[in-house]
Design an enzyme around this catalytic site. Structure first.
Site, PDB file in Angstrom:
ATOM      1  N   ASP A  72      40.550  38.866  36.797  1.00  0.00           N
ATOM      2  CA  ASP A  72      41.150  39.591  35.676  1.00  0.00           C
ATOM      3  C   ASP A  72      42.266  38.804  34.991  1.00  0.00           C
ATOM      4  O   ASP A  72      42.859  37.892  35.560  1.00  0.00           O
ATOM      5  CB  ASP A  72      41.667  40.958  36.127  1.00  0.00           C
ATOM      6  CG  ASP A  72      42.651  40.870  37.294  1.00  0.00           C
ATOM      7  OD1 ASP A  72      42.538  39.939  38.114  1.00  0.00           O
ATOM      8  OD2 ASP A  72      43.540  41.737  37.401  1.00  0.00           O
TER       9      ASP A  72
ATOM     10  N   GLU B 109      43.022  42.195  40.349  1.00  0.00           N
ATOM     11  CA  GLU B 109      44.092  41.753  41.243  1.00  0.00           C
ATOM     12  C   GLU B 109      45.461  42.098  40.672  1.00  0.00           C
ATOM     13  O   GLU B 109      46.404  42.394  41.408  1.00  0.00           O
ATOM     14  CB  GLU B 109      43.991  40.243  41.489  1.00  0.00           C
ATOM     15  CG  GLU B 109      44.965  39.720  42.547  1.00  0.00           C
ATOM     16  CD  GLU B 109      46.396  39.538  42.044  1.00  0.00           C
ATOM     17  OE1 GLU B 109      47.332  39.772  42.823  1.00  0.00           O
ATOM     18  OE2 GLU B 109      46.578  39.170  40.870  1.00  0.00           O
TER      19      GLU B 109
END
Length: 443
Positions: free
Chosen positions: A110, A176
Site C-alpha cells: 500500500d 500495512e
C-alpha cells in the site's frame, strides 16, 4: 500479556546470543553464486515493476491494481496464488523439489495519502479520497520497492524449484500503513483469516527500504527493533458562545490547549524513559469555523509509541486521566478513546534467528556494510507475524551515497527519494537469507 511476555524473553536472550552473534560475524559466508546470477538477470525487471507500482500507487485496503499485477505474475510463473485475503492480499506457495523447512517472505503493497514532490518520469499523479478529502497518493514509504523485490525473488526461486529444499510462502500484504477508520486490514486481518492455518512457517522474513541508512548498507538488530504504534482520539466538549463573551459558554479550545500542554508530562514526568523510549504526539486538531465563535467541541488525534507492554498500558491510562481531569478543570467534558482502535505491537526480532542469519546479510552486503541501527520509533505490522513464529525484519539503506541520511527526506515525506540500487541489495539479501535458511534446515 502476550506481547509483554514476548518482549521480556528477547531482552534477556540478547545477552545470551552475543557469543552466537560474534561467531556469525567471523563466519560470514560469500554470496551464493545463484543469488548473484539471479540478481543480474532480474535487476531490470525488478526496477520496472517498482517504477510501475510507484506511478500507480493505491491506498490501504484499495490495492486492487497492485494485487492484480502481482497475481498475474505469480500465475505466469506456474504458481497458484490465493487472492482476496484481507481484502487485497495475495499469497502463493513455492514447493521445492526436496524436503526441507517452511519459511515465509513478506512484502507490503500500500501507499500513503501524500502528494509527490519529486521530478521523476514515473512520479505519481494519482489522487484519491482519504478521511473525506481529496489527496495525492504516493509510495512515500517504499512499499513499491518491497513488492517489486519479492516478485523478483519469487521468479528466482521458481527457476530453481526442482533443487529447492522445503517450501516458501510468498505474502504480498495490503494495508500495512493501517486500514481506514472503521475497517480492518493488514497483517492482523490476514492472520485472522487463516494465513498460517494450513501452512505454518518456522520463520518469517521481511525487509524495509529506509532513508536513515545510506544505500549499500543493511540495518538489523536482535530483539526490539521498531515501536508499538497506537492511535488515540480525544473530543473536548464545551458549550458554544459568542467570542466576545466567553463567560457565556465553555471554551473547548482553551481546554484543549491546556490538555495538550499537560499531556506532555505523560512522557516527561510519568514515564520511565531511562528504561526505554516512548512518544506521545498530537497529530491533528480540529475545532471551530469562525473567528468570533467559540465552538461546541474540539477534536484531537495522535499517536503513542512504546516498546514495553507495561509502559504502553500505563501511558494509555495516564493520557486518559490527564484528558478527563484537565477538561473537568475547565468545566468541559471529554470523550477520550485511548487507544481508539487496536494498534501494532512492537516489532521484535527473534535473537537466535537474527544471530543465525547475520552471515547471510553480510554475504549480501559485505560484512562492513551490515550495521546495528538504534531503536526506531516508527512501527510495522510485521510485528503480528513475529507474535506467531520466529521472525527477522531488516532495513535496506535507500539514500543515495553523497547525501546525508540524517537530513535526507524521510520515509513518508513527499520528497522521499529511493536510490534504486537498494532494489538490487534488497533482492540479494532476501534471496540469500531464504536460501541459506532452506539449505540449513532447522537450527
Amino acid at each position: 500479556m502476550r506481547i509483554a511476555s514476548r518482549f521480556a524473553v528477547p531482552l534477556l536472550a540478547v545477552s545470551m546470543v552475543c557469543a552466537l552473534s560474534a561467531q556469525a560475524q567471523d563466519a560470514a559466508a560469500a554470496q551464493r553464486p545463484e543469488v548473484s546470477a539471479a540478481a543480474e538477470k532480474l535487476q531490470a525487471k525488478v526496477m520496472a515493476w517498482r517504477r510501475d507500482f510507484h506511478q500507480h500507487p493505491e491506498l490501504s485496503n484499495r490495492e486492487e491494481r497492485t494485487a492484480a499485477k502481482v497475481a498475474e505474475h505469480l500465475k505466469a510463473l506456474g504458481l497458484k496464488p490465493k487472492t482476496g485475503i484481507a481484502h487485497h492480499g495475495v499469497v502463493a506457495i513455492i514447493k521445492g523439489g526436496k524436503p526441507g523447512p517452511r519459511i515465509a517472505l513478506r512484502a507490503d503493497m500500500d501507499a500513503l495519502p501524500v502528494t509527490e514532490r519529486n521530478d521523476l518520469p514515473f512520479a505519481s499523479k494519482v489522487t484519491s479520497t482519504y478521511r473525506g478529502e481529496t489527496v495525492g497518493v504516493m509510495h512515500a514509504c517504499g512499499h513499491d520497492a518491497h513488492t517489486g523485490i519479492l516478485m523478483g525473488v519469487a521468479e528466482a526461486l521458481v527457476t530453481m524449484q526442482a533443487d529447492l529444499p522445503g517450501e516458501v510462502m510468498l505474502i504480498f500484504q495490503p494495508a500495512e500503513e493501517g486500514a481506514p477508520t472503521g475497517e480492518e486490514g493488514g497483517a492482523s486481518l490476514m492472520l485472522k483469516e487463516g494465513l498460517f492455518k494450513d501452512f505454518k512457517p518456522e520463520a518469517v522474513f521481511g525487509l524495509h527500504v529506509f532513508s536513515s541508512i545510506p544505500a549499500g548498507q543493511i540495518g538489523v538488530r536482535q530483539g526490539p527493533l521498531m515501536a508499538a504504534s497506537d492511535r488515540f482520539a480525544i473530543k473536548v466538549i464545551g458549550r458554544q458562545t459568542h467570542g466576545s463573551r466567553p463567560w457565556g459558554g465553555i471554551d473547548p479550545i482553551v481546554a484543549a490547549a491546556d490538555l495538550i500542554g499537560s499531556a506532555q508530562t505523560v512522557v516527561s514526568r510519568r514515564t520511565d524513559i531511562a528504561k526505554l523510549p516512548a512518544v506521545v504526539t498530537f497529530g491533528a486538531i480540529k475545532g471551530g469555523i469562525r473567528y468570533n465563535i467559540i465552538p461546541d467541541d474540539v477534536e484531537l488525534v495522535g499517536t503513542i509509541r512504546t516498546f514495553d507492554e507495561g509502559m504502553r498500558q500505563k501511558i494509555f491510562a495516564d493520557l486518559k486521566n490527564v484528558s478527563e481531569h484537565v477538561a473537568a478543570a475547565h468545566g468541559a467534558k471529554v470523550v477520550a478513546e485511548v487507544p481508539d482502535q487496536p494498534g501494532n505491537p512492537a516489532t521484535i526480532n527473534n535473537p537466535e534467528l537474527t544471530a543465525r542469519m547475520l552471515p547471510s546479510l553480510q554475504a549480501a552486503a559485505g560484512k562492513e556494510n551490515v550495521i546495528e541501527p538504534p531503536l526506531q520509533m516508527g512501527a510495522e505490522d510485521f510485528s503480528f507475524y513475529a507474535l506467531e513464529v520466529p521472525s527477522m525484519f531488516f532495513f535496506v539503506g535507500s539514500t543515495a551515497k553523497g547525501i546525508d541520511p540524517a537530513t535526507a527526506p524521510s520515509n513518508h515525506s513527499p520528497q522521499f527519494m529511493l536510490d534504486e540500487s537498494s532494489l538490487d541489495l534488497g533482492f540479494r539479501s532476501l534471496m540469500q537469507v531464504a536460501l541459506d535458511y532452506l539449505h540449513g534446515g532447522k537450527s
